[in-house]
Design a protein around this motif. Structure first.
Motif, PDB file in Angstrom:
ATOM      1  N   GLY A 156       0.816  -1.205   0.000  1.00 38.71           N
ATOM      2  CA  GLY A 156       0.000   0.000   0.000  1.00 38.71           C
ATOM      3  C   GLY A 156       0.849   1.253   0.000  1.00 38.71           C
ATOM      4  O   GLY A 156       0.549   2.224  -0.710  1.00 38.71           O
ATOM      5  N   GLN A 157       1.921   1.269   0.791  1.00 37.03           N
ATOM      6  CA  GLN A 157       2.802   2.423   0.823  1.00 37.03           C
ATOM      7  C   GLN A 157       3.481   2.662  -0.522  1.00 37.03           C
ATOM      8  O   GLN A 157       3.607   3.811  -0.969  1.00 37.03           O
ATOM      9  N   LEU A 176       0.906   4.106  -2.861  1.00 39.23           N
ATOM     10  CA  LEU A 176       0.551   5.455  -2.419  1.00 39.23           C
ATOM     11  C   LEU A 176       1.658   6.450  -2.774  1.00 39.23           C
ATOM     12  O   LEU A 176       1.390   7.564  -3.245  1.00 39.23           O
ATOM     13  N   ALA A 211      -3.648  14.052   2.056  1.00 34.45           N
ATOM     14  CA  ALA A 211      -4.205  12.694   1.970  1.00 34.45           C
ATOM     15  C   ALA A 211      -3.096  11.644   1.998  1.00 34.45           C
ATOM     16  O   ALA A 211      -3.218  10.590   2.637  1.00 34.45           O
ATOM     17  N   HIS A 212      -1.985  11.961   1.317  1.00 29.32           N
ATOM     18  CA  HIS A 212      -0.860  11.030   1.303  1.00 29.32           C
ATOM     19  C   HIS A 212      -0.310  10.830   2.709  1.00 29.32           C
ATOM     20  O   HIS A 212      -0.033   9.705   3.152  1.00 29.32           O
ATOM     21  N   GLU A 267      -1.811  11.297   5.657  1.00 32.62           N
ATOM     22  CA  GLU A 267      -2.755  10.591   6.534  1.00 32.62           C
ATOM     23  C   GLU A 267      -2.774   9.090   6.240  1.00 32.62           C
ATOM     24  O   GLU A 267      -2.695   8.263   7.159  1.00 32.62           O
ATOM     25  N   LYS A 268      -2.895   8.754   4.965  1.00 29.18           N
ATOM     26  CA  LYS A 268      -2.997   7.335   4.602  1.00 29.18           C
ATOM     27  C   LYS A 268      -1.669   6.606   4.845  1.00 29.18           C
ATOM     28  O   LYS A 268      -1.654   5.452   5.270  1.00 29.18           O
ATOM     29  N   ARG A 269      -0.566   7.291   4.599  1.00 30.53           N
ATOM     30  CA  ARG A 269       0.724   6.643   4.816  1.00 30.53           C
ATOM     31  C   ARG A 269       0.986   6.412   6.305  1.00 30.53           C
ATOM     32  O   ARG A 269       1.563   5.386   6.695  1.00 30.53           O
ATOM     33  N   GLN A 279      -1.311   5.810   8.526  1.00 33.79           N
ATOM     34  CA  GLN A 279      -2.132   4.657   8.902  1.00 33.79           C
ATOM     35  C   GLN A 279      -1.446   3.347   8.502  1.00 33.79           C
ATOM     36  O   GLN A 279      -1.386   2.385   9.282  1.00 33.79           O
ATOM     37  N   LEU A 280      -0.914   3.311   7.279  1.00 28.09           N
ATOM     38  CA  LEU A 280      -0.206   2.109   6.826  1.00 28.09           C
ATOM     39  C   LEU A 280       1.061   1.879   7.646  1.00 28.09           C
ATOM     40  O   LEU A 280       1.433   0.730   7.928  1.00 28.09           O
TER      41      LEU A 280
END
Length: 508
Positions: A412-413, A416, A429-430, A432-434, A436-437
């Motif tokens: 996922g990383q 992303l 967004a990058h 936040e999502k990174r 979390q991963l």
């Protein structure tokens, strides 16, 4: 022609569905295929179909043998040459004669036909064994011995099948002529293999891309097989040597992406032919004959295991006396328990001439023995390895789950980051999502550290690199990244994947 093509596509469709289902439930695909083949026989799903033995001899056996030789590591085989040659030459002869003697007495077969059966049942199946070795880690030397034994064992046994079949069909059976024909077949096949292997390796080094590399291997394999057959030497021995030479040349001289392409092509072709062989056998026999021969199948199994035990324990006992080389008794137990039959035995019995007496009975017995060994030996083989105490590391479900989470988080990383670099994801967004991963990744790594297992082991790194490669190629296809930059990165990733796969193969 259309009818043949439709039938072939139906067989491949059935085989693909079986393989997918087998993978999902954790059963070796060859076990699933033989179960389906038995069902086809019992319920008469596939109609009887005439089969040209020459097609199997020329089109199937070389591919099945070459696939195994191409993936083998010649250096490791050389290091284990004494045990390998002990099993492949005197071991095969002991197993053949022992099986034939029991079969002559118990199955009421002429001795020449019993020799054919003994040679057919001396052929081993590496698919089940190597699948088990990937599921649990065993000593590298044990894996090398069993892989090398299978290669050279199969070559020797298939030469003996052809010789015994010629005798059973009415040929001469005096010791001098048999020894001469065996020597010509084995030595001549080896010489053809060396010559064609050298020519193929030179051509392989000159190939500009993976397509021509694949084409060179196809021409070399079938050229060596057809010409060796034409001059009455062993095409199987020739193909084994060609596979070892080409495999070593490819790993030393070709870019990793081309080596992976070769492996992928031949692995796919080998799988397709395994599907055909298992289901083709189901089209050659009927349920009534199978039930009638059930007692013969059980007796053949007893003969098979008696001959194998004599070959393994007797052969290594002689090796210990003659060369002071000892193999652990537990390893010898593994070699006896790993005496599993598969597609090569069935392809070989289909390839013997129709003039061999009792051929139909031999086909039924070999199919029955293959079915029983796959179900009763291949399925529990990983557990047998643990029970015998040859497994170096046991599997931990929590560790396996952590590895899966780690692979998913890294994948996922990677994707992303690629999207962010291309400007398709905002910086917020990058982040936040990174983050979390990253939390998922750290949690998985904590689990692995608690189990004293490094997160960057062979299996995890290979999976992560595969995912990175797929992400790069996908980004290039969508126009997110320029193809030149992607090609350079993919080449570097391919080189790392190849090194890791070779490491995994050596360790397991």
């Amino acid at each position: 022609m259309r009818h043949t093509l439709e039938g072939s596509m139906l067989i491949l469709a059935v085989g693909s569905a079986v393989a997918i289902a087998a993978k999902r439930i954790g059963v070796p695909y060859n076990v699933a295929l033989v179960l389906v083949g038995l069902g086809l026989v019992l319920f008469g799903v596939l109609p009887p179909s005439p089969l040209d033995p020459e097609l199997i001899l020329v089109g199937v056996l070389p591919v099945l043998v070459f696939e195994g030789a191409l993936f083998a590591n010649l250096d490791h085989l050389r290091e284990a040459r004494n045990p390998i040659l002990t099993l492949a030459i005197p071991g095969v002869a002991i197993s053949l004669v022992g099986t034939a003697l029991v079969a002559t007495w118990a199955l009421d077969l002429p001795f020449a036909v019993a020799l054919v059966l003994g040679a057919l049942l001396a052929i081993t199946d590496t698919v089940s064994v190597l699948l088990a070795f990937r599921a649990v880690r065993v000593p590298q030397r044990l894996a090398a011995i069993m892989e090398g034994e299978s290669l050279f064992n199969d070559g020797t046994a298939l030469v003996l099948v052809a010789t015994a079949a010629a005798i059973a069909s009415g040929g001469t059976a005096d010791a001098v002529s048999v020894s001469r024909s065996l020597s010509i077949a084995i030595i001549g096949g080896a010489l053809f293999g060396v010559v064609f292997g050298a020519l193929g390796a030179a051509a392989l080094r000159a190939t500009p891309d993976h397509l021509t590399a694949v084409l060179v291997t196809i021409v070399t394999v079938f050229g060596a097989s057809l010409i060796a057959e034409e001059v009455h030497t062993s095409p199987v021995i020739a193909v084994v040597i060609v596979g070892l030479v080409l495999g070593r040349a490819a790993r030393r001289s070709l870019p990793p992406s081309r080596v992976l392409a070769l492996h992928g092509f031949w692995e796919t072709i080998g799988f397709a032919l395994n599907v055909f062989v298992f289901l083709l056998v189901g089209m050659q026999i009927d349920a009534a004959t199978l039930w009638e021969e059930a007692p013969s199948i059980l007796l053949a199994l007893a003969a098979l295991h008696a001959g194998r035990a004599l070959a393994v324990y007797g052969g290594f006992g002689a090796l210990r006396v003659a060369m002071r080389e000892r193999l652990p008794l537990r390893w010898q137990h593994v070699m006896v328990a790993g005496n599993i039959k598969g597609s090569l035995s069935m392809a070989a019995v289909l390839a013997i001439p129709d003039s061999v007496p009792f051929k139909q009975r031999l086909v039924v017995i070999v199919f029955g023995v293959t079915f029983v060994t796959l179900v009763t030996q291949a399925l529990p083989f990983a557990r047998v390895l643990r029970w015998l105490g040859v497994v170096e590391h046991g599997a931990d479900p929590a560790v396996a789950e952590a590895r899966a989470r780690l692979v998913a988080a890294r994948r996922g990383q990677a994707e992303l980051d690629a999207l962010h670099d291309a400007g398709l994801v905002s910086r917020r967004a990058h982040a936040e999502k990174r983050a979390q991963l990253q939390r998922e990744l750290l949690e998985a790594e904590r689990t692995l550290r608690a189990a004293e297992i490094e997160g960057d082991d062979v299996h995890v790194d290979t999976a992560v690199l595969d995912a990175q490669r797929a992400a790069l190629l996908d980004a290039a296809r969508r126009g997110v990244l320029e193809s030149d930059a992607v090609e350079a990165q993919v080449a570097a990733i391919d080189e790392r994947i190849l090194r890791l796969r070779e490491q995994e193969h050596h360790e397991a």
